[in-house]
Motif scaffolding. Structure first.
Motif, PDB file in Angstrom:
ATOM      1  N   PHE A 158       0.825  -1.203   0.000  1.00  0.00           N
ATOM      2  CA  PHE A 158       0.000   0.000   0.000  1.00  0.00           C
ATOM      3  C   PHE A 158       0.861   1.254   0.000  1.00  0.00           C
ATOM      4  O   PHE A 158       0.568   2.231  -0.691  1.00  0.00           O
ATOM      5  N   LEU A 185      -5.621  11.651  -0.590  1.00  0.00           N
ATOM      6  CA  LEU A 185      -4.493  10.741  -0.433  1.00  0.00           C
ATOM      7  C   LEU A 185      -4.087  10.651   1.035  1.00  0.00           C
ATOM      8  O   LEU A 185      -3.782   9.572   1.552  1.00  0.00           O
ATOM      9  N   LEU A 220       2.163   1.847  -3.384  1.00  0.00           N
ATOM     10  CA  LEU A 220       1.108   2.376  -4.235  1.00  0.00           C
ATOM     11  C   LEU A 220       0.886   3.857  -3.955  1.00  0.00           C
ATOM     12  O   LEU A 220       0.763   4.660  -4.891  1.00  0.00           O
ATOM     13  N   SER A 221       0.840   4.223  -2.678  1.00  0.00           N
ATOM     14  CA  SER A 221       0.603   5.619  -2.309  1.00  0.00           C
ATOM     15  C   SER A 221       1.660   6.531  -2.883  1.00  0.00           C
ATOM     16  O   SER A 221       1.371   7.652  -3.304  1.00  0.00           O
ATOM     17  N   LEU A 237      -0.414   5.109 -15.131  1.00  0.00           N
ATOM     18  CA  LEU A 237       0.098   6.038 -14.131  1.00  0.00           C
ATOM     19  C   LEU A 237       1.468   5.598 -13.637  1.00  0.00           C
ATOM     20  O   LEU A 237       2.398   6.410 -13.524  1.00  0.00           O
ATOM     21  N   PHE A 252     -10.597   8.386  -4.551  1.00  0.00           N
ATOM     22  CA  PHE A 252      -9.401   9.117  -4.935  1.00  0.00           C
ATOM     23  C   PHE A 252      -9.267   9.217  -6.453  1.00  0.00           C
ATOM     24  O   PHE A 252      -9.056  10.302  -7.010  1.00  0.00           O
ATOM     25  N   PHE A 307       3.227   6.147  -5.667  1.00  0.00           N
ATOM     26  CA  PHE A 307       2.911   6.374  -7.078  1.00  0.00           C
ATOM     27  C   PHE A 307       1.704   7.289  -7.240  1.00  0.00           C
ATOM     28  O   PHE A 307       1.670   8.131  -8.140  1.00  0.00           O
ATOM     29  N   LEU A 308       0.724   7.138  -6.379  1.00  0.00           N
ATOM     30  CA  LEU A 308      -0.451   8.006  -6.463  1.00  0.00           C
ATOM     31  C   LEU A 308      -0.044   9.455  -6.202  1.00  0.00           C
ATOM     32  O   LEU A 308      -0.515  10.378  -6.867  1.00  0.00           O
ATOM     33  N   TRP A 309       0.840   9.627  -5.259  1.00  0.00           N
ATOM     34  CA  TRP A 309       1.304  10.981  -4.937  1.00  0.00           C
ATOM     35  C   TRP A 309       2.045  11.592  -6.121  1.00  0.00           C
ATOM     36  O   TRP A 309       1.830  12.735  -6.488  1.00  0.00           O
TER      37      TRP A 309
END
Lengths: 156, 177, 652
Positions: B13, C316, B16-17, C374, C292, B19-21
């Protein structure tokens, strides 16, 4: 300023179905046209394929596909043509290369791993059960000792 | 079941976070040009203001240039026009216009009314040169080096800020100001 | 005045959520029953003020208060009333308010329907829901308030709702979907409460089950409605696009399916506790991840709300705190102790675990495909796209394996099954399935087709094994009627849901293989033939609607000379937004849809570009989805959830 450009794009992309009336004499070419325009992405829409998009660029690309099909080009040639100009972005089916290996192989690897884990877990569970079975029974002397201890507790 | 294994979901997780950031600072709709570091396509298209004259790639190579894709149906191009006029005055670099899927008369009128920052204009009525270039909307601006190789593409209106960035790139290509 | 009241109510609701997040949890940790008792009234208070806030926004829409920014951006005086009210959730801020409102609703429901629950468990569950509510209401107030005003100068009229949204679909689809997304927070909260208390017995699973099943049913219904809506609204006859926002709803549903099966095993057999806990966390995490993805602008989608990276950052942080926190708690406190009972190699437990693996792999595949562009972009690899060809290539085979396994699991027994026993039960269904699968493409289509064979065989297999198991229930029964009455709603729900899977699979298979489509130019009097039907274009005329004008075509459909239907597709021009929209005309049928859409006018002779679709069995897709959700709802009526337990709760 990107926002302005984005707003402009949104304004001109209307919400109606793109219906093109290309005439194909060859049925198989018509089929290939449908497949190609469904599997290619409109470069500027919000995630739409060429078939469903009515944006100007989508119309142009469909026109080009039509012309290339009529000129007896192969699917690979058409796809390469589009990718040379718009990049891999325009393909909805990602190419199978080193960069996308995780994408294509990941799920299968995960599936195998998952099933292996299940097998391993069940085995270790059964093994523990087997281990429990091998608890030795008490012999007569030990049984007497046990009785003494229990009787002592009762007295208290 | 060793306790360490139970930390795997947390680790995944957090990865993943990350990459999301990172994704938050990426614009998913900005498409980089597929022609970066590749030669500008060959073409033979009419000039906008002189319909008998045909322009080819030879007219573009020789020194670094900017190719600006514009059209009268594009409101942002109208916005960008003043900036282009300023750029044409300030800098020695030539701005070549690619009049994309437009009408000759409307485009000519537009330039007459608003001023002409372009050295010359390619009249790409059908948009075929645009297609070869990977154009998908207007305005777009391409920076070419002296050999006619595409070095940079800017999507959208050129602002003061973007002009500064482009100027830095131009300097690295060696155009005298 | 009313919008300010709405904002104020929201602030009060935040206050109550904050207290709910702290006091009962502290009370549970310190065994202070007074503090734990606060949980119920706090839940009620939070709901009351969320309700007030929601009503205030609705009021602003109903009276055309265009001084409120959100109303001005999404409504218009000409908009019909039902859409004015549905526009509440037509944009980011309002839909988030709906999200938070539904969360307070579920919190209230848990506080009301939990007489069975020990106080400390209830306090913890409501406390965790309070934490989630605090996060979301803060998000609303800080970055996305729907009550902001355009003062002192506000527009005389609104910008109108996007024409695509001016439809019945908007009224039902988002609320259903959110009921599901948010409903998984209940299962999540139960899992966290169990981890916090260390009380990880089978009772936790029993309490969780009805909540999970209802949430799952709602989410499934929401997805089904979304697919149906896209089909008739968007004008090109598609029903699933593997769009990031669609995927965001499918992933929690898949993991939710795994969860509800795993909960069943944990309740009945006391095994898989760690796995079930993880699934409960995973399902809700996917709900949050979906929030999100849809609102941060990280992915491109036709469904996405207006994106704002600032808001994305806030969500986030919410994700990190909720998911990160829960996974950390899980890592430290999940049981690594061996469970009470054991099971053999070939047993229902084992098979259900394998099915879980399939479901989770399916969910992860969708996640991987959705996020891969992404990931690659963030690593500097440029822009790529991952679309239907990828998803279909990977999803369909795994789903087929799952369907086969579903049938096998139905024939298995708890703890230990014999191969011989299963073979006996499964042989007949297997033979029937293959025979039907082979015959079908010959009788329905025009020759053998492997995809149809595969799809029909597997669907028949699922139905046949379900019926076989059903039949087996009557083996020792005296009378059919008494036995029917004795079978629990849980069981009926399961059978219904499994049949729903088969029905959906049949729909998908047949519509994918046998649908026909033609785009053509039709002038007045032109006739066209498709799939045996004749379509005659009778011209187009102008019509007026509430807030649009349209060109309406008339097409007469006949089959072998007999009149079938007259269809009126429209090309609408909306007055305010000045955008155009295709309103397809559909002749719906159980076994086929005829779908017509108009494109552009061509030339001066009144000719139009017309698209004609023949879509066989497309309704089965959604019927199956409905059956699945109905099945889920049915299980909740089981007596064991309604019985006031006087027994001692088993301790771990």
């Amino acid at each position: 300023m990107v926002r302005f450009f984005v707003v402009f794009l949104v304004l001109i992309s209307n919400a109606y179905a793109a219906i093109d009336t290309y005439e194909f004499k060859d049925k198989s070419k018509e089929h290939r046209f449908h497949d190609l325009s469904a599997d290619m992405r409109c470069p500027k829409c919000q995630n739409q394929n060429l078939a469903d998009s009515n944006a100007a660029i989508a119309q142009d690309l469909k026109q080009k596909i039509y012309l290339m099909l009529e000129a007896d080009k192969t699917d690979t040639e058409i796809v390469d043509y589009m990718v040379a100009r718009y990049g891999d972005f325009v393909l909805y089916e990602p190419r199978f290369n080193a960069q996308n290996a995780v994408l294509w192989l990941g799920p299968i690897v995960l599936l195998v791993l998952g099933l292996l884990m299940v097998i391993w877990l069940t085995r270790s569970r059964n093994k523990a059960k087997q281990d429990n079975k091998s608890i030795p029974e008490l012999d007569a002397k030990q049984q007497q000792q046990l009785q003494d201890v229990l009787n002592k507790d009762n007295k208290v | 079941m060793p306790r360490v294994l139970l930390f795997i979901p947390l680790v995944l997780f957090i990865t993943l976070s990350f990459f999301l950031w990172k994704g938050l600072s990426i614009d998913p709709r900005a498409l980089p040009s597929a022609l970066i570091d590749k030669p500008f396509p060959d073409f033979k298209v009419e000039a906008l203001l002189q319909s008998e004259r045909f322009l080819t790639k030879a007219d573009i190579v020789g020194r670094p240039v900017l190719v600006n894709v514009w059209a009268t149906w594009c409101p942002s191009c109208r916005q960008e026009h003043e900036q282009l006029l300023r750029m044409a005055q300030e800098s020695k670099i030539k701005i070549i216009g690619l009049n994309y899927k437009d009408e000759r008369q409307a485009a000519t009128q537009w330039l007459q009314q608003l001023g002409n920052p372009y050295a010359f204009n390619i009249y790409d009525e059908a948009g075929m040169l645009g297609l070869d270039l990977g154009v998908y909307g207007a305005p777009e601006t391409y920076l070419l080096d002296a050999q006619g190789v595409v070095r940079h593409r800017h999507i959208g209106v050129i602002t003061e800020q973007t002009w500064l960035d482009i100027q830095l790139l131009i300097e690295s290509l060696g155009v005298n100001k | 005045m009313i919008p300010e009241l709405g904002e104020f109510a929201l602030i009060l609701a935040l206050g109550f959520s904050l207290i709910l997040a702290v006091i009962p949890l502290y009370g549970a940790a310190s065994l202070n029953s007074l503090w734990m008792e606060y949980a119920r009234p706090l839940a009620k208070a939070q709901f009351t003020f969320m309700l007030i806030s929601f009503i205030c926004l609705g009021y602003a829409f109903a009276v055309d208060d265009f001084s409120v920014q959100y109303v001005a951006n999404h409504s218009n005086s000409q908009l019909p009333m039902q859409f004015k009210l549905s526009a509440i959730w037509g944009g980011h801020e309002g839909s988030l308010l709906l999200w938070a409102f539904i969360l307070s609703g579920w919190t209230l429901a848990v506080s009301l329907f939990s007489r069975d629950l020990p106080l400390d468990m209830l306090a913890r569950v409501l406390g965790v829901m309070g934490i989630i509510a605090t996060g979301f209401i803060s998000f609303l107030l800080w970055t996305s308030s729907p009550f902001l005003r355009y003062l002192p100068r506000f527009p005389a009229d609104g910008a109108d709702l996007n024409p695509l949204l001016q439809d019945f679909g908007l009224i039902v689809h988002p609320p259903m979907l959110y009921m599901g997304y948010v409903g998984f927070s209940v299962a999540f909260s139960f899992a966290i409460a169990a981890l916090l208390s260390g009380r990880l017995d089978a009772a936790w699973a029993r309490w969780s089950r009805p909540w999970t099943n209802i949430a799952w049913a709602f989410l499934g219904a929401g997805i089904t409605l979304g697919s149906w809506w896209a089909y008739y609204e968007l004008g090109w006859g598609g029903w699933w696009f593997w769009d990031p926002v669609e995927n965001a709803s499918l992933m929690p549903w898949l993991v939710g399916t795994a969860l509800l099966h795993s909960l069943a095993v944990t309740e009945k057999r006391g095994v898989f506790k760690s796995w079930t806990l993880l699934l409960a966390i995973f399902a809700f995490s996917l709900s949050l991840l979906g929030t999100f993805l849809v609102r941060s602008g990280v992915l491109t989608s036709v469904h996405a709300f207006a994106s704002d990276p600032e808001r994305g950052f806030f969500i986030l942080v919410l994700l990190l705190l909720t998911i990160g926190g829960s996974l950390t708690l899980y890592a430290f406190k999940a049981p690594s102790v061996k469970s009470e009972s054991s099971f053999g190699w070939l047993s229902r437990e084992m098979l259900l675990l394998i099915n879980n693996v399939f479901l989770v792999v399916m969910a992860v595949t969708v996640l991987l495909g959705t996020l891969y562009p992404l990931l690659i972009d963030a690593l500097g690899g440029g822009k790529i796209s991952v679309g239907p060809p990828y998803f279909n290539a990977l999803f369909v085979p795994i789903m087929s394996l799952l369907a086969i396994s579903m049938g096998v699991s139905g024939a298995s027994r708890w703890r230990q099954t014999t191969v011989v026993g299963m073979k006996q039960q499964l042989l007949m269904p297997a033979i029937i399935s293959v025979v039907v699968g082979v015959i079908f493409p010959f009788t329905y289509g025009d020759g053998f087709n492997f995809r149809v064979f595969l799809g029909i065989t597997i669907s028949t297999w699922v139905i046949a094994t379900a019926l076989q198991e059903f039949k087996g229930k009557f083996r020792n029964a005296d009378s059919m009627m008494t036995k029917l009455g004795q079978l629990s709603p849980s069981y009926y729900g399961m059978v219904l849901a499994h049949i729903g899977v088969a029905v959906t699979a049949i729909g998908i298979t047949l519509v994918s293989v046998y649908s026909e489509e033609r785009d053509m130019r039709m002038a007045l009097g032109d006739k066209v033939e498709l799939a045996g039907y004749q379509f005659e274009f009778k011209g187009a005329k102008r019509v007026k609607g509430a807030n649009f004008t349209a060109d309406e075509g008339t097409i007469v459909v006949t089959l072998d000379g007999e009149s079938v239907v007259t269809l009126h597709p429209q090309k609408r021009h909306y007055n305010v937004k000045r955008s155009m929209m295709t309103e397809a005309s559909i002749d719906a049928g159980l076994f086929r849809d005829l779908y017509l859409a108009m494109g552009e006018p061509l030339g001066d002779d009144g000719a139009w570009a017309v698209r004609v679709h023949y879509k066989p069995y497309v309704r089965w897709l959604w019927l199956g989805g409905l059956l699945m959700s109905l099945g889920g709802i049915l299980t909740v009526f089981d007596k064991r959830y309604r019985r006031k337990s006087t027994n001692e709760v088993a301790h771990a």
